[in-house]
Design a protein around this motif. Structure first.
Motif, PDB file in Angstrom:
ATOM      1  N   ALA A 421       8.590   2.719   2.587  1.00  0.00           N
ATOM      2  CA  ALA A 421       9.854   2.708   3.414  1.00  0.00           C
ATOM      3  C   ALA A 421      11.096   2.890   2.667  1.00  0.00           C
ATOM      4  O   ALA A 421      11.064   2.897   1.464  1.00  0.00           O
ATOM      5  CB  ALA A 421      10.008   1.293   4.108  1.00  0.00           C
ATOM      6  N   THR A 422      11.963   3.705   3.427  1.00  0.00           N
ATOM      7  CA  THR A 422      13.183   4.173   2.981  1.00  0.00           C
ATOM      8  C   THR A 422      14.356   3.742   3.778  1.00  0.00           C
ATOM      9  O   THR A 422      14.308   3.754   5.099  1.00  0.00           O
ATOM     10  CB  THR A 422      13.251   5.637   2.906  1.00  0.00           C
ATOM     11  N   TYR A 423      15.256   3.322   3.228  1.00  0.00           N
ATOM     12  CA  TYR A 423      16.488   2.827   3.874  1.00  0.00           C
ATOM     13  C   TYR A 423      17.679   3.257   3.289  1.00  0.00           C
ATOM     14  O   TYR A 423      17.996   3.163   2.153  1.00  0.00           O
ATOM     15  CB  TYR A 423      16.444   1.038   3.999  1.00  0.00           C
ATOM     16  N   ILE A 424      18.641   3.854   4.249  1.00  0.00           N
ATOM     17  CA  ILE A 424      19.935   4.416   3.721  1.00  0.00           C
ATOM     18  C   ILE A 424      21.124   3.891   4.634  1.00  0.00           C
ATOM     19  O   ILE A 424      21.052   3.795   5.784  1.00  0.00           O
ATOM     20  CB  ILE A 424      19.946   5.852   3.642  1.00  0.00           C
ATOM     21  N   ASN A 425      21.961   3.172   4.201  1.00  0.00           N
ATOM     22  CA  ASN A 425      23.280   2.593   4.793  1.00  0.00           C
ATOM     23  C   ASN A 425      24.478   3.456   4.144  1.00  0.00           C
ATOM     24  O   ASN A 425      24.971   3.183   2.980  1.00  0.00           O
ATOM     25  CB  ASN A 425      23.295   1.328   4.724  1.00  0.00           C
ATOM     26  N   GLN A 426      25.471   3.883   5.101  1.00  0.00           N
ATOM     27  CA  GLN A 426      26.880   4.328   4.708  1.00  0.00           C
ATOM     28  C   GLN A 426      27.848   3.941   5.536  1.00  0.00           C
ATOM     29  O   GLN A 426      27.555   4.065   6.777  1.00  0.00           O
ATOM     30  CB  GLN A 426      26.685   5.819   4.692  1.00  0.00           C
ATOM     31  N   PHE A 448      19.832   5.057   8.312  1.00  0.00           N
ATOM     32  CA  PHE A 448      18.579   5.624   8.480  1.00  0.00           C
ATOM     33  C   PHE A 448      17.406   4.621   7.953  1.00  0.00           C
ATOM     34  O   PHE A 448      17.570   4.490   6.714  1.00  0.00           O
ATOM     35  CB  PHE A 448      18.446   6.940   7.468  1.00  0.00           C
ATOM     36  N   ASP A 449      16.641   4.217   8.717  1.00  0.00           N
ATOM     37  CA  ASP A 449      15.396   3.303   8.320  1.00  0.00           C
ATOM     38  C   ASP A 449      14.059   3.958   8.620  1.00  0.00           C
ATOM     39  O   ASP A 449      13.725   4.035   9.907  1.00  0.00           O
ATOM     40  CB  ASP A 449      15.707   2.128   9.036  1.00  0.00           C
ATOM     41  N   ASN A 484       3.953   4.671  12.417  1.00  0.00           N
ATOM     42  CA  ASN A 484       5.332   5.097  11.472  1.00  0.00           C
ATOM     43  C   ASN A 484       6.411   4.871  12.610  1.00  0.00           C
ATOM     44  O   ASN A 484       6.449   4.776  13.763  1.00  0.00           O
ATOM     45  CB  ASN A 484       5.381   6.790  11.353  1.00  0.00           C
ATOM     46  N   THR A 485       7.474   4.200  11.879  1.00  0.00           N
ATOM     47  CA  THR A 485       8.760   4.020  12.625  1.00  0.00           C
ATOM     48  C   THR A 485       9.984   4.658  12.018  1.00  0.00           C
ATOM     49  O   THR A 485       9.796   4.918  10.668  1.00  0.00           O
ATOM     50  CB  THR A 485       9.169   2.707  12.767  1.00  0.00           C
ATOM     51  N   GLN A 486      10.688   5.333  12.598  1.00  0.00           N
ATOM     52  CA  GLN A 486      11.950   5.882  12.146  1.00  0.00           C
ATOM     53  C   GLN A 486      13.204   5.470  13.165  1.00  0.00           C
ATOM     54  O   GLN A 486      13.187   5.883  14.519  1.00  0.00           O
ATOM     55  CB  GLN A 486      11.956   7.319  12.119  1.00  0.00           C
ATOM     56  N   GLU A 487      14.249   4.947  12.592  1.00  0.00           N
ATOM     57  CA  GLU A 487      15.431   4.279  13.156  1.00  0.00           C
ATOM     58  C   GLU A 487      16.529   4.909  12.626  1.00  0.00           C
ATOM     59  O   GLU A 487      16.869   5.211  11.335  1.00  0.00           O
ATOM     60  CB  GLU A 487      15.403   2.956  13.286  1.00  0.00           C
ATOM     61  N   GLN A 488      17.509   5.384  13.531  1.00  0.00           N
ATOM     62  CA  GLN A 488      18.907   5.687  13.135  1.00  0.00           C
ATOM     63  C   GLN A 488      19.903   5.093  14.007  1.00  0.00           C
ATOM     64  O   GLN A 488      19.684   5.072  15.360  1.00  0.00           O
ATOM     65  CB  GLN A 488      19.042   7.311  13.443  1.00  0.00           C
ATOM     66  N   ASN A 489      20.757   4.454  13.211  1.00  0.00           N
ATOM     67  CA  ASN A 489      22.087   3.923  14.053  1.00  0.00           C
ATOM     68  C   ASN A 489      23.436   4.442  13.559  1.00  0.00           C
ATOM     69  O   ASN A 489      23.567   4.590  12.470  1.00  0.00           O
ATOM     70  CB  ASN A 489      22.153   2.208  13.602  1.00  0.00           C
ATOM     71  N   PHE A 514      25.087   2.992  19.057  1.00  0.00           N
ATOM     72  CA  PHE A 514      23.679   4.058  19.182  1.00  0.00           C
ATOM     73  C   PHE A 514      22.816   3.731  18.401  1.00  0.00           C
ATOM     74  O   PHE A 514      22.792   3.849  17.110  1.00  0.00           O
ATOM     75  CB  PHE A 514      24.401   5.339  19.185  1.00  0.00           C
ATOM     76  N   LEU A 515      21.668   3.560  19.096  1.00  0.00           N
ATOM     77  CA  LEU A 515      20.456   3.426  18.458  1.00  0.00           C
ATOM     78  C   LEU A 515      19.304   4.424  18.943  1.00  0.00           C
ATOM     79  O   LEU A 515      19.055   4.574  20.054  1.00  0.00           O
ATOM     80  CB  LEU A 515      19.762   1.898  18.498  1.00  0.00           C
TER      81      LEU A 515
END
Length: 882
Positions: A421-426, A448-449, A484-489, A514-515
């Motif tokens: 898993a990779t998680y990026i938060n800005q 980005f998750d 697999n899951t990919q999420e963008q907020n 927005f998701l």
């Protein structure tokens, strides 16, 4: 033997209870007979070898001192802005004495020096040298000696019953504000004064605008630690190749702070737990807290229990803070955690129509890395910018061997799971104090998750018959899954604070969230000849894109009137969601969500808070996916694209009362949650095999939770009572029949703790937990009774002894099962007064208990569990203080 130990301890405590003490009480007032709260009342014995005693007057000006009979004492009374007075007193009998202070026009520097505790508005300052005796090793030992401050076994710090949410060192966040890493690792000899800041906001001009109950604790380092390297290292060796090494190193200077914490062990000691991970999950200023939900990625593996058969833990953390210029601060941290464990669990599971005996042997290898960078810019006193970046990466492997026995039939299933898993938060945050009337805040947040999961099941026995299109004419049944899951907020929120006057505010919020979430599954069978039997022809396999847009506007009015603070308003949300790559679907709806907050502050130590919210939530993409996928070796799940948002009432009332020198602390809360509309799993059973989906129900659940905690100190003894209950009722569709399930639990804990100066701190108590679970007409009852003892004793010169013991008597009333096990740990340590070296002997699981027993309850399952644990560990350690 153990019962005799209890009797001996009670005998010693009783003797001390009746030792000769004299109580001096009264009120501190001004010349107009107005009470002076938080006045310092210090008792200085004529015999300088004896300890100072002190009190702080409460909101009515009341104080209380407990003194040794026969002592000649000087009582000093001081209060900022008033002339200090001294009073000579001989402690011969209980006495009531009131003091009246006169205002002073002189400088108060000499008065401030005498105050062990100073209260200025929301800030309380403790002069720690007044309370410590030099035996303290870590920050937690210092904090435990400060009045009104408590530290629990998880490293959580509370002050007058309120949780500290941010930990600072010389005004800078320590590892993002984590309290556990601070209290467990900062050396006691580096600690100067301690500041506690209530209603904390890192942006000073937002204080009073936020409704958050943040509390910060700022550890001020001693002057000789302001530009210094300090810390400690420790290494230990135990029986059967058990070991532990740790290092806590700190460098502080006026502009640069560097902290390093490291730990390697195989004794089950987890430096970094899921609780700790959650505090590092990113975030924004508290004024935006209601608009964001930081899930922080798929890191659920940190929920695993500490109760394991083997354990290897590696942990390292580095934190750097740099004052680049007068207007720019840069800080960041990096955390590495690797956990390799093995566990063994025996379950007796009661389903609605049958029972199962199950054993689980599991090996896990969990690897986690977190990197964080914060930039703080202060162009001027009325403007502030933040830029925060966080990256998390995890790689995890889980190998499980399960044996299931149902109706005399045995299944053995081996499962391999892997997760990456990779998680990026800005996020970028801006705050501007335009003038006395108008303040603006805004935040832009991007997440980005992504997670990739694989699962592989292997068995010689048929599983999921009738639920999967498997070819059972194979030597082995081998099933492979990719999920697999990919999420963008992408979120943006703007707030305007209009301060009409000191007592009336209007807050306006405008935002858009927005998701976009992709959900992909692929289930297949590997045949004996190596070919693939893909389950897609049987309705398996998902490839779904779920999009949700939330445009909202909120208006709130807040006013203060005397002891009341009331905030009321609403948010209007326009939800638009769509499903793509399966049945194309587009929906839109408006939801208006009112909320209400009332605070009644009788004084600083007695408060009531009432909250009400109408809340809504949306499920993730997996619940909308309308094709099958495997959840486990015995369950298949299919989502429901027709579901919508959950809607529920949430209400809470909270009461707190604190009086330090009346020795009283009381907290009570009552929570109510009522789902108006919501989704619940529906289950169809075929023996142990389960087919699950979700449906929308009206009024699917109702939940009441309550708790009351009372602590009262009388004659150097602290009495504790903690009572809680949980009453929940919900509907469950099982094999096409809708039934009502109830869960009624209550628990209580009674304890008594010694508070004598020259006597071990001993706590004796009893905890009792009762669970009643009813599904349809079947009721199960579990009772766990746990007497416990803890001892902390500083003796001779430099010796410290710690001991904790808990006996668990577990009963399954329904089946007539009983079990008793005992867990005890002990530590004996020594450190010379002027020596950098320390020595320690620890004994873990002293009675060599083999397992712990517990129970759990879900929608359709009641489980009785035995969890096997590490054996007895005896270890000798040597430490060195830099």
């Amino acid at each position: 033997m153990k019962n005799n130990l209890l009797i001996i301890l009670i005998f010693f405590i009783s003797n001390f209870c009746f030792s000769q003490k004299v109580t001096l009480t009264g009120f501190v007032k001004d010349s107009l007979q107005n009470p002076l709260p938080y006045a310092n009342v210090i008792a200085k014995p004529k015999d300088v070898s004896k300890n100072l005693q002190f009190a702080i007057s409460d909101n009515e000006g009341y104080y209380k001192l407990i003194l040794t009979e026969g002592d000649s004492i000087t009582i000093s009374i001081s209060y900022l802005g008033y002339k200090a007075i001294d009073y000579k007193f001989v402690a011969l009998k209980d006495t009531k004495k009131d003091f009246r202070l006169q205002q002073s026009s002189e400088q108060l520097d000499e008065v401030v020096i005498e105050m062990p505790v100073t209260v200025r508005g929301d800030t309380t300052i403790y002069k720690t040298r007044t309370f410590i005796d030099g035996s303290e090793r870590k920050l937690k030992n210092v904090l435990k000696k400060l009045p009104g401050v408590e530290v629990d076994k998880n490293g959580t710090v509370t002050v007058q019953g309120k949780k500290v949410t941010k930990m600072l060192v010389d005004g800078k966040k320590f590892f993002g504000g984590n309290s556990k890493l601070a209290v467990e690792n900062i050396p006691a000899d580096a600690v100067g004064n301690v500041e506690v800041i209530d209603n904390y906001n890192e942006v000073a001009f937002l204080k009073g605008l936020s409704d958050s109950d943040e509390m910060a604790m700022n550890i001020q380092l001693k002057e000789d630690k302001k530009r210094f390297v300090f810390g400690d290292v420790e290494a230990g060796k135990g029986n059967d190749d058990f070991y532990k090494t740790s290092a806590n190193l700190f460098y502080y200077s006026p502009k640069t702070n560097v902290n390093f914490i490291g730990n390697i062990n195989n004794i089950g000691e987890k430096t970094f737990t899921f609780r700790d991970y959650m505090s590092f999950s990113g975030g924004v200023n508290a004024i935006f807290s209601g608009n964001f939900n930081f899930r922080g990625g798929d890191f659920s593996q940190f929920l695993e229990s500490n109760d394991v058969l083997t354990s290897q833990q590696k942990f390292g953390a580095l934190n750097i803070t740099k004052v680049a210029t007068e207007k720019l601060d840069v800080s960041g941290y990096a955390i590495f955690s690797n956990s390799e464990t093995s566990s063994f669990i025996e379950n007796f599971n009661e389903y609605t129509t049958f029972s199962e005996e199950r054993t689980n042997a599991t090996n896990t290898d969990n690897l986690l890395g977190i990197g964080n960078l914060n930039i703080e810019l202060n162009p001027n006193a009325k403007e502030k910018w933040y830029a925060r970046s966080q990256v998390k990466r995890t790689n995890n492997a889980n190998n499980n061997s399960l044996i299931s026995l149902v109706n005399g039939n045995t299944n053995t299933i081996n499962t391999d799971r892997d997760l990456t898993a990779t998680y990026i938060n800005q996020n970028i945050e801006w705050h501007k104090r335009q003038n006395d009337k108008h303040t603006f805040s805004s935040v832009f947040n991007y997440v980005f998750d992504k997670s990739n999961k694989t699962a592989f099941w292997e068995t010689q026995d048929p599983i999921l018959q009738g639920l999967i299109p498997a070819d059972n004419n194979q030597t082995l049944l081998r099933i492979n899954q990719l999920k697999n899951t990919q999420e963008q907020n992408i979120d943006a929120v703007f707030k305007h604070f209009w301060e009409i006057n000191n007592s009336n505010h209007i807050y306006t919020t405008l935002g858009n969230k927005f998701l976009s979430e992709d959900f992909f599954t692929d289930d297949s069978q590997i045949l004996d000849d190596g070919t693939i039997n893909n389950f897609a022809t049987g309705g398996f396999g998902n490839d779904l894109n779920f999009r949700l847009n939330d445009l909202f506007l909120g208006v709130h009015y807040k006013f203060r009137a005397g002891i009341f603070t009331v905030k009321q308003g609403f948010e209007a949300h326009n939800y638009s969601w769509s499903l793509q790559n399966q049945t194309d679907l587009n929906k839109n709806k408006w939801v208006v969500l009112p909320d209400f907050l009332a605070k009644i502050e009788f004084n600083k130590s007695k408060k009531i808070q009432i909250n009400y919210n109408l809340k809504t939530t949306f499920s993730d993409a997996s619940k909308f996916a309308n094709r099958f996928y495997l959840q486990s070796y015995n369950s298949v799940f299919r989502g429901n694209e027709a579901i919508e948002n959950n809607l529920f009432h949430n209400a809470r009332i909270y009461y707190s009362r604190f009086s330090l020198y009346r020795g009283l602390m009381m907290f009570a809360s009552l929570n109510y949650n009522k789902q108006i509309r919501g989704i619940r799993n529906t289950v169809d059973f075929n023996d142990i095999n389960q087919f699950l989906t979700v449906k929308m129900f009206d009024n699917p659940s109702e939940d009441w939770r309550g708790n009351i905690n009372i602590q009262k100190s009388i004659n150097n003894l602290k009495y504790k009572v903690d009572v809680g209950f949980n009453n929940s009722k919900y509907i469950q569709e099982l094999n096409n029949n809708v039934q009502t399930n109830t869960n009624n639990n209550y628990d209580y804990e009674l304890g008594i703790e010694t508070l004598f100066d020259n006597f071990p701190t001993i706590e004796i108590g009893l905890k009792n937990t009762v669970g009643n679970f009813t599904a349809s007409t079947n009721t199960s009852k579990f009772v766990t009774t746990e007497p416990f003892i803890t001892i902390d004793y500083d003796f001779l010169e430099g010796f410290i002894f710690n001991f904790d013991y808990r006996q668990s008597k577990y009963q399954n009333k329904t089946l007539g099962q009983k079990n008793t096990y005992e867990i005890a740990n002990a530590t004996l340590s020594y450190k010379g007064e002027n020596s950098a070296w320390s020595y320690k002997i620890t004994a873990q699981n002293l009675f060599d208990a083999q397992f712990k027993q517990s129970n759990s309850f879900s929608d359709f399952l009641i489980s009785d569990r035995k969890t096997f644990i590490l054996p007895r560990i005896v270890m000798f350690s040597i430490g060195y203080n830099l």
